[in-house]
Design an enzyme around this catalytic site. Sequence first.
Site, PDB file in Angstrom:
ATOM      1  N   ARG A 248       0.834  -1.159   0.054  1.00  0.00           N
ATOM      2  CA  ARG A 248      -0.093   0.147   0.040  1.00  0.00           C
ATOM      3  C   ARG A 248       0.770   1.296  -0.008  1.00  0.00           C
ATOM      4  NH1 ARG A 248      -2.449  -3.561   3.618  1.00  0.00           N
ATOM      5  NH2 ARG A 248      -4.205  -4.229   2.997  1.00  0.00           N
ATOM      6  N   LYS A 275      -3.146  -1.789   7.756  1.00  0.00           N
ATOM      7  CA  LYS A 275      -4.593  -1.850   7.760  1.00  0.00           C
ATOM      8  C   LYS A 275      -5.263  -2.629   8.636  1.00  0.00           C
ATOM      9  CE  LYS A 275      -8.297  -1.354   4.632  1.00  0.00           C
ATOM     10  NZ  LYS A 275      -8.767  -1.332   3.230  1.00  0.00           N
ATOM     11  N   HIS A 338      -1.910   3.216  -5.794  1.00  0.00           N
ATOM     12  CA  HIS A 338      -2.497   2.250  -5.404  1.00  0.00           C
ATOM     13  C   HIS A 338      -2.854   1.032  -6.267  1.00  0.00           C
ATOM     14  CE1 HIS A 338      -4.961  -0.424  -2.473  1.00  0.00           C
ATOM     15  NE2 HIS A 338      -4.686   0.447  -1.834  1.00  0.00           N
ATOM     16  N   ARG A 341      -1.107  -2.626  -6.851  1.00  0.00           N
ATOM     17  CA  ARG A 341      -1.401  -3.791  -6.054  1.00  0.00           C
ATOM     18  C   ARG A 341      -2.513  -4.583  -6.971  1.00  0.00           C
ATOM     19  NH1 ARG A 341      -0.768  -4.218  -0.907  1.00  0.00           N
ATOM     20  NH2 ARG A 341      -3.003  -4.841  -0.280  1.00  0.00           N
ATOM     21  N   HIS A 365      -3.802  -9.141   2.534  1.00  0.00           N
ATOM     22  CA  HIS A 365      -5.337  -9.402   2.551  1.00  0.00           C
ATOM     23  C   HIS A 365      -5.706 -10.334   3.644  1.00  0.00           C
ATOM     24  CE1 HIS A 365      -6.018  -7.652  -1.652  1.00  0.00           C
ATOM     25  NE2 HIS A 365      -5.619  -6.558  -0.564  1.00  0.00           N
ATOM     26  N   TYR A 375      -8.547 -21.735  10.011  1.00  0.00           N
ATOM     27  CA  TYR A 375      -7.865 -22.893   9.596  1.00  0.00           C
ATOM     28  C   TYR A 375      -6.530 -22.336   8.696  1.00  0.00           C
ATOM     29  CZ  TYR A 375     -11.169 -25.872  11.685  1.00  0.00           C
ATOM     30  OH  TYR A 375     -12.379 -26.397  12.458  1.00  0.00           O
TER      31      TYR A 375
END
Length: 396
Positions: A248, A275, A338, A341, A365, A375
Site C-alpha cells: 500500500r 491496515k 495504489h 497492487r 489481505h 484454519y
Amino acid sequence: MSLTDARTKNAKPTPKPYKLTDERGLYILINPNGSKLWRYQYRFLGKQKLLSIGSYPDIGLGEARRIRDEARTLVAAGGDPSAEKQVAKRAALEVETNTFKAIADEYIAKLVREGRSPTTIHKISWLLDMACNGVASSGGFGSLAIRQVTAPQVLTTLRLVEARGTHETAKRLQSTIGAVFRYAVSTARADNDPTYALKGALTRPVVTHRAAITDKAALGGLLRAIDGFNGQSSTVAALKLLAVLAPRPGELRFATWEEFDLEAAHWAIPAARMKMRREHRVPLPLQAIAILKKLKELAGQSKFLFPSLRTILKPMSENTLNAALRRLGYTQEEATAHGFRATFSTLTNQSGLWNPDAIERHLAHIEGNEVRRAYLRADFWDERVKMAQWWADQLD
C-alpha cells in the site's frame, strides 16, 4: 410568625448561625459570614430531611415559598424533593459532560491507544469535526448531550455533506458517527445508535476502483516511463518499489530503515502501520535489494526511506507518487499509486503459477470467511519468496 421581605433583608449576622422561620417548614439560615440560605424542612418515610433551595437575595421570599409549595406537593405524592434535586443535578451534569464532542474525543483517544495509524486517526478526526461543528457553519451537534442527538439532526448534517456531491464522504461520516454512538452505548451513556434509522437515506456512492494497468504491454510502457522519469531520484525509487513489492502506498511512504533486513531479504512492516493491525513480512527480490542499496546512499540521516524534501523528520507527501504518475502523462483514470497492487494481483493470478492464498497473503489481505480464516494461518513464505523473485523478473 411568617417572614416578611423587610425582615429577611434586614437580618444581621451574629457570631453563631441562626434561623428565621417562615411557615410550613420554610426557613432562612443566617450565617456569621452574612450569607442567607433558604431551607425547607420536611419528613419523608418517617425521617427528617432538608432541601436546600438557594441563597437570598438571588431567591426572594416569594420564590422560596413557591419552591417550598412544589416540594410539599411532591412529598404528598410520595416523592422525595432532595432525591429529585440530585437526579436533576446529575442529569444537568451529564448534559454538560457527555456531549457528542466529548464522547467523540474519547472514541478517538481509544483508537490511538489501540494503535490505529496516524492516517486513520486523521481521517476519523476530520469526519467527526464535520459532525461536531457542521458544514459551512451549520448542522453540527457536538455541543449537544449525546442522548439528545436525534436521527433527523444527524441526517441534516449528512445531507449538507451529500449536497456537495461527496456521496462517499457522507456515507463514511454516517458510519463514523454510528461508531461514536455505539461506543457511547457500550459505556452506558447512550441508549441507541440513531444512524441505524438512517439506513438507505443517503445516495449510494458509485464504486470506482482505483485505476490499474493490467495489460502486459501497457505495464511495460509504464515501467519504461518510470525508468526515464526526470524527477527526484527518491520518487523514481518509490515508484519502482511500488511496482516490485506491491505494498500500500502509505506502508511504503512511512517505511523506515530499521524495518529492512537486506541480508535476510525481507521487510517487516509493524502492525501499527498495517491496515489490519498485524505485522506483515514482505520478501525482497534481488531487484528490490538493489534499489534499496542505491536509495540508502540518497537517504542521508533520515530514518525514513523517503524523507520529505522540507524535513528529514517526516516522510514524503501522500500526493507525491500520484503526482509523479500525472507528470508521466498518466491520468487518474489510467494509473494510481495504489493500482500497482491490482496489477500484481491480476497478473500473478492470470499466470496460474501461484497459490491464490499466497497472492492474497503477499498483499496482506485477510480471509473474509471467519471459519476458513481460523484454519488458514500459514503465510506461504517459501512460495512468496519464489513468487516475489518471479514477479520482479517479469517486470524486468
